[in-house]
Design a protein around this motif. Structure first.
Motif, PDB file in Angstrom:
ATOM      1  N   ARG A   1       0.832  -1.220   0.000  1.00  0.00           N
ATOM      2  CA  ARG A   1       0.000   0.000   0.000  1.00  0.00           C
ATOM      3  C   ARG A   1       0.861   1.263   0.000  1.00  0.00           C
ATOM      4  NH1 ARG A   1      -2.746   0.085   6.093  1.00  0.00           N
ATOM      5  NH2 ARG A   1      -0.780   0.263   7.208  1.00  0.00           N
ATOM      6  N   THR A   2       1.822   1.383   0.911  1.00  0.00           N
ATOM      7  CA  THR A   2       2.585   2.637   0.955  1.00  0.00           C
ATOM      8  C   THR A   2       3.513   2.759  -0.238  1.00  0.00           C
ATOM      9  OG1 THR A   2       4.076   1.514   2.499  1.00  0.00           O
ATOM     10  CG2 THR A   2       2.475   3.016   3.440  1.00  0.00           C
ATOM     11  N   LYS A   3       3.747   1.660  -0.939  1.00  0.00           N
ATOM     12  CA  LYS A   3       4.646   1.702  -2.099  1.00  0.00           C
ATOM     13  C   LYS A   3       3.879   1.965  -3.405  1.00  0.00           C
ATOM     14  CE  LYS A   3       8.098  -1.136  -4.440  1.00  0.00           C
ATOM     15  NZ  LYS A   3       7.473  -1.582  -5.684  1.00  0.00           N
ATOM     16  N   GLU A   4       2.556   1.838  -3.346  1.00  0.00           N
ATOM     17  CA  GLU A   4       1.763   1.963  -4.570  1.00  0.00           C
ATOM     18  C   GLU A   4       1.854   3.373  -5.153  1.00  0.00           C
ATOM     19  OE1 GLU A   4       0.247  -0.611  -5.758  1.00  0.00           O
ATOM     20  OE2 GLU A   4      -0.101  -1.971  -4.089  1.00  0.00           O
ATOM     21  N   ILE A   5       2.167   3.475  -6.423  1.00  0.00           N
ATOM     22  CA  ILE A   5       2.183   4.789  -7.078  1.00  0.00           C
ATOM     23  C   ILE A   5       0.737   5.232  -7.335  1.00  0.00           C
ATOM     24  CG2 ILE A   5       2.916   6.062  -9.153  1.00  0.00           C
ATOM     25  CD1 ILE A   5       5.230   3.929  -9.286  1.00  0.00           C
ATOM     26  N   ILE A   6      -0.073   4.294  -7.823  1.00  0.00           N
ATOM     27  CA  ILE A   6      -1.498   4.568  -8.047  1.00  0.00           C
ATOM     28  C   ILE A   6      -2.256   3.949  -6.873  1.00  0.00           C
ATOM     29  CG2 ILE A   6      -3.447   4.184  -9.611  1.00  0.00           C
ATOM     30  CD1 ILE A   6      -1.257   3.722 -11.814  1.00  0.00           C
ATOM     31  N   PRO A   7      -3.034   4.758  -6.132  1.00  0.00           N
ATOM     32  CA  PRO A   7      -3.723   4.197  -4.958  1.00  0.00           C
ATOM     33  C   PRO A   7      -4.704   3.091  -5.314  1.00  0.00           C
ATOM     34  CG  PRO A   7      -3.964   6.599  -5.075  1.00  0.00           C
ATOM     35  CD  PRO A   7      -3.358   6.152  -6.363  1.00  0.00           C
ATOM     36  N   ARG A   8      -4.936   2.208  -4.353  1.00  0.00           N
ATOM     37  CA  ARG A   8      -5.917   1.139  -4.529  1.00  0.00           C
ATOM     38  C   ARG A   8      -7.314   1.720  -4.326  1.00  0.00           C
ATOM     39  NH1 ARG A   8      -2.699  -3.999  -2.283  1.00  0.00           N
ATOM     40  NH2 ARG A   8      -4.732  -4.963  -2.238  1.00  0.00           N
ATOM     41  N   ILE A   9      -8.283   1.219  -5.078  1.00  0.00           N
ATOM     42  CA  ILE A   9      -9.676   1.673  -4.930  1.00  0.00           C
ATOM     43  C   ILE A   9     -10.568   0.448  -4.718  1.00  0.00           C
ATOM     44  CG2 ILE A   9     -11.632   2.826  -6.065  1.00  0.00           C
ATOM     45  CD1 ILE A   9      -9.491   4.839  -5.543  1.00  0.00           C
ATOM     46  N   PHE A  10     -11.381   0.484  -3.654  1.00  0.00           N
ATOM     47  CA  PHE A  10     -12.238  -0.646  -3.267  1.00  0.00           C
ATOM     48  C   PHE A  10     -11.426  -1.947  -3.218  1.00  0.00           C
ATOM     49  CE2 PHE A  10     -15.745   2.003  -5.222  1.00  0.00           C
ATOM     50  CZ  PHE A  10     -16.381   2.261  -4.028  1.00  0.00           C
ATOM     51  N   ASN A  11     -10.198  -1.836  -2.803  1.00  0.00           N
ATOM     52  CA  ASN A  11      -9.283  -2.979  -2.892  1.00  0.00           C
ATOM     53  C   ASN A  11      -8.325  -2.918  -1.708  1.00  0.00           C
ATOM     54  OD1 ASN A  11      -7.730  -5.133  -3.925  1.00  0.00           O
ATOM     55  ND2 ASN A  11      -6.456  -3.739  -5.139  1.00  0.00           N
ATOM     56  N   ASN A  12      -8.876  -3.108  -0.515  1.00  0.00           N
ATOM     57  CA  ASN A  12      -8.042  -2.972   0.672  1.00  0.00           C
ATOM     58  C   ASN A  12      -6.956  -4.042   0.721  1.00  0.00           C
ATOM     59  OD1 ASN A  12     -10.804  -1.850   1.189  1.00  0.00           O
ATOM     60  ND2 ASN A  12      -9.744  -1.081   2.962  1.00  0.00           N
ATOM     61  N   PRO A  13      -5.785  -3.672   1.222  1.00  0.00           N
ATOM     62  CA  PRO A  13      -4.761  -4.694   1.448  1.00  0.00           C
ATOM     63  C   PRO A  13      -5.339  -5.757   2.374  1.00  0.00           C
ATOM     64  CG  PRO A  13      -3.928  -2.509   1.972  1.00  0.00           C
ATOM     65  CD  PRO A  13      -5.385  -2.354   1.704  1.00  0.00           C
ATOM     66  N   GLU A  14      -4.908  -7.009   2.181  1.00  0.00           N
ATOM     67  CA  GLU A  14      -5.565  -8.037   2.978  1.00  0.00           C
ATOM     68  C   GLU A  14      -4.610  -9.089   3.534  1.00  0.00           C
ATOM     69  OE1 GLU A  14      -8.542  -9.445   0.197  1.00  0.00           O
ATOM     70  OE2 GLU A  14      -7.182 -10.971  -0.595  1.00  0.00           O
ATOM     71  N   LEU A  15      -4.967  -9.485   4.753  1.00  0.00           N
ATOM     72  CA  LEU A  15      -4.401 -10.677   5.369  1.00  0.00           C
ATOM     73  C   LEU A  15      -5.395 -11.788   5.091  1.00  0.00           C
ATOM     74  CD1 LEU A  15      -2.567 -12.243   7.396  1.00  0.00           C
ATOM     75  CD2 LEU A  15      -4.082 -11.377   9.206  1.00  0.00           C
ATOM     76  N   VAL A  16      -4.931 -12.887   4.526  1.00  0.00           N
ATOM     77  CA  VAL A  16      -5.840 -13.972   4.147  1.00  0.00           C
ATOM     78  C   VAL A  16      -5.728 -15.113   5.161  1.00  0.00           C
ATOM     79  CG1 VAL A  16      -6.318 -15.717   2.385  1.00  0.00           C
ATOM     80  CG2 VAL A  16      -5.783 -13.376   1.698  1.00  0.00           C
ATOM     81  N   ILE A  17      -6.873 -15.567   5.614  1.00  0.00           N
ATOM     82  CA  ILE A  17      -6.922 -16.713   6.544  1.00  0.00           C
ATOM     83  C   ILE A  17      -7.701 -17.831   5.871  1.00  0.00           C
ATOM     84  CG2 ILE A  17      -7.683 -17.515   8.824  1.00  0.00           C
ATOM     85  CD1 ILE A  17      -5.511 -15.352   8.956  1.00  0.00           C
ATOM     86  N   ILE A  18      -7.073 -19.009   5.806  1.00  0.00           N
ATOM     87  CA  ILE A  18      -7.733 -20.157   5.183  1.00  0.00           C
ATOM     88  C   ILE A  18      -7.887 -21.262   6.220  1.00  0.00           C
ATOM     89  CG2 ILE A  18      -7.659 -21.835   3.289  1.00  0.00           C
ATOM     90  CD1 ILE A  18      -5.158 -19.232   2.895  1.00  0.00           C
ATOM     91  N   ASP A  19      -9.109 -21.667   6.427  1.00  0.00           N
ATOM     92  CA  ASP A  19      -9.373 -22.821   7.282  1.00  0.00           C
ATOM     93  C   ASP A  19      -9.570 -24.027   6.396  1.00  0.00           C
ATOM     94  OD1 ASP A  19      -9.358 -21.859  10.022  1.00  0.00           O
ATOM     95  OD2 ASP A  19     -11.069 -20.628   9.416  1.00  0.00           O
ATOM     96  N   ILE A  20      -8.734 -25.030   6.589  1.00  0.00           N
ATOM     97  CA  ILE A  20      -8.922 -26.302   5.885  1.00  0.00           C
ATOM     98  C   ILE A  20      -9.628 -27.224   6.871  1.00  0.00           C
ATOM     99  CG2 ILE A  20      -7.813 -28.148   4.566  1.00  0.00           C
ATOM    100  CD1 ILE A  20      -5.383 -26.253   4.319  1.00  0.00           C
ATOM    101  N   VAL A  21     -10.819 -27.624   6.498  1.00  0.00           N
ATOM    102  CA  VAL A  21     -11.705 -28.277   7.461  1.00  0.00           C
ATOM    103  C   VAL A  21     -12.078 -29.667   6.959  1.00  0.00           C
ATOM    104  CG1 VAL A  21     -14.024 -28.086   8.469  1.00  0.00           C
ATOM    105  CG2 VAL A  21     -12.624 -26.043   8.181  1.00  0.00           C
ATOM    106  N   PRO A  22     -12.027 -30.685   7.851  1.00  0.00           N
ATOM    107  CA  PRO A  22     -12.450 -32.027   7.433  1.00  0.00           C
ATOM    108  C   PRO A  22     -13.899 -32.027   6.966  1.00  0.00           C
ATOM    109  CG  PRO A  22     -11.420 -32.090   9.594  1.00  0.00           C
ATOM    110  CD  PRO A  22     -11.594 -30.640   9.242  1.00  0.00           C
ATOM    111  N   ASP A  23     -14.129 -32.694   5.857  1.00  0.00           N
ATOM    112  CA  ASP A  23     -15.458 -32.774   5.265  1.00  0.00           C
ATOM    113  C   ASP A  23     -16.289 -33.770   6.073  1.00  0.00           C
ATOM    114  OD1 ASP A  23     -17.633 -32.884   3.633  1.00  0.00           O
ATOM    115  OD2 ASP A  23     -16.466 -32.884   1.778  1.00  0.00           O
ATOM    116  N   ALA A  24     -17.398 -33.297   6.628  1.00  0.00           N
ATOM    117  CA  ALA A  24     -18.230 -34.179   7.474  1.00  0.00           C
ATOM    118  C   ALA A  24     -18.794 -35.340   6.669  1.00  0.00           C
ATOM    119  CB  ALA A  24     -19.356 -33.375   8.103  1.00  0.00           C
ATOM    120  N   GLY A  25     -19.026 -35.114   5.345  1.00  0.00           N
ATOM    121  CA  GLY A  25     -19.592 -36.172   4.502  1.00  0.00           C
ATOM    122  C   GLY A  25     -18.551 -37.229   4.229  1.00  0.00           C
TER     123      GLY A  25
END
Ligand SMILES: [Fe+2]
Length: 272
Positions: free
Chosen positions: A248-272
């Motif tokens: 974000r602070t390095k971007e020459i052109i600002p982001r629009i409707f595109n917030n920087p993000e931390l991604v969290i992925i839950d890998i979950v056992p399939d109940a089926g």
């Protein structure tokens, strides 16, 4: 029909430009804060769930003194493992923010790091990788590593060769997670039939978005209206999650409707 004098027309154009500039500034300011984005992926290959935090495309951007806000955002989610999917170090700015970040997460979590294009362009990937390792980070360069019941497959400097090697060594019975920077190569990744989940970055969310209408305006290697700008992509045999990144602070052109993000992925056992 009324003819506006030239000075009046000029004033109208200037006012319209000022309003547009104001709207642009407000939208880019609103798009500056980091968000945490959650995904859940189900599998019948695991008996216990795993939570992955994905940090991508940090480009050594500033997240508070000693990178406090990014570290705290990760801590709040209590991940089992942190993956770093490239462009964490940058080739054109001071990398002290990245160092401060890696030093802390390397002590707190099992962390796995693969290179992006900016580490390559720097010509210093070897020294960055050694430095990251000194902070306790596992650098994967065409290697697989088992953690929490899943296999993390790390693309490397020799991109195709490294992915081929990872695919060859990956056990189809395991839940295999490919860490690979470039989402536009999804068909290549899928061609091995080995990777259940692919975690990528690089596209920076396509820089400008209009939620529900346009998922990204432009991304490197994909051009205008990129197909894989950011988010979740479900395929018959695998899922790809593309982080919109933390630059974000390095971007020459600002982001629009595109917030920087931390991604969290839950890998979950399939109940089926
Ligand atoms: Fe990149």
């Amino acid at each position: 029909m009324e003819n506006n004098p030239p000075n009046k027309n000029k004033r109208i154009v200037l006012k319209a430009a000022a309003v547009l500039a104001g709207v642009f500034l407000i939208l880019s300011a609103a798009s500056f804060p980091m968000k945490t984005v959650y995904y859940t992926v189900y599998t019948n290959k695991l008996s216990e769930g795993v939570r992955i935090a994905q940090v991508s495309d940090l480009h050594s951007c500033y997240y508070g003194k000693n990178m406090k806000s990014l570290i705290e955002a990760i801590d709040e989610t209590s991940p089992d493992v942190v993956v770093l999917t490239g462009d964490i170090y940058d080739d054109s700015v001071n990398n002290d923010n990245t160092r401060a970040f890696l030093k802390q997460i390397g002590r707190k979590y099992p962390c796995y790091y693969v290179t992006g294009n900016h580490e390559q362009w720097s010509g210093s990937w070897d020294s960055f990788a050694r430095e990251a390792e000194s902070f306790g980070i596992h650098v994967l360069d065409g290697e697989n590593s088992d953690a929490f019941g899943i296999t993390l497959c790390g693309s490397g400097v020799n991109y195709s060769a490294s992915i081929e090697k990872c695919a060859e060594e990956a056990d189809s019975g395991n839940f295999n997670v490919l860490l690979a920077h470039y989402p536009e190569q999804i068909e290549y990744y899928r061609s091995f039939g080995k990777f259940d989940l692919i975690l990528s970055g690089h596209a920076h969310g396509g820089q400008w978005r209009i939620p529900g209408i346009l998922n990204g305006l432009y991304a490197p290697n994909q051009g205008l209206f990129p197909e894989y700008a950011g988010g979740r992509y479900d395929f018959e045999d695998s899922v790809m999650i593309v982080s919109r990144g933390l630059s974000r602070t390095k971007e020459i052109i600002p982001r629009i409707f595109n917030n920087p993000e931390l991604v969290i992925i839950d890998i979950v056992p399939d109940a089926g």
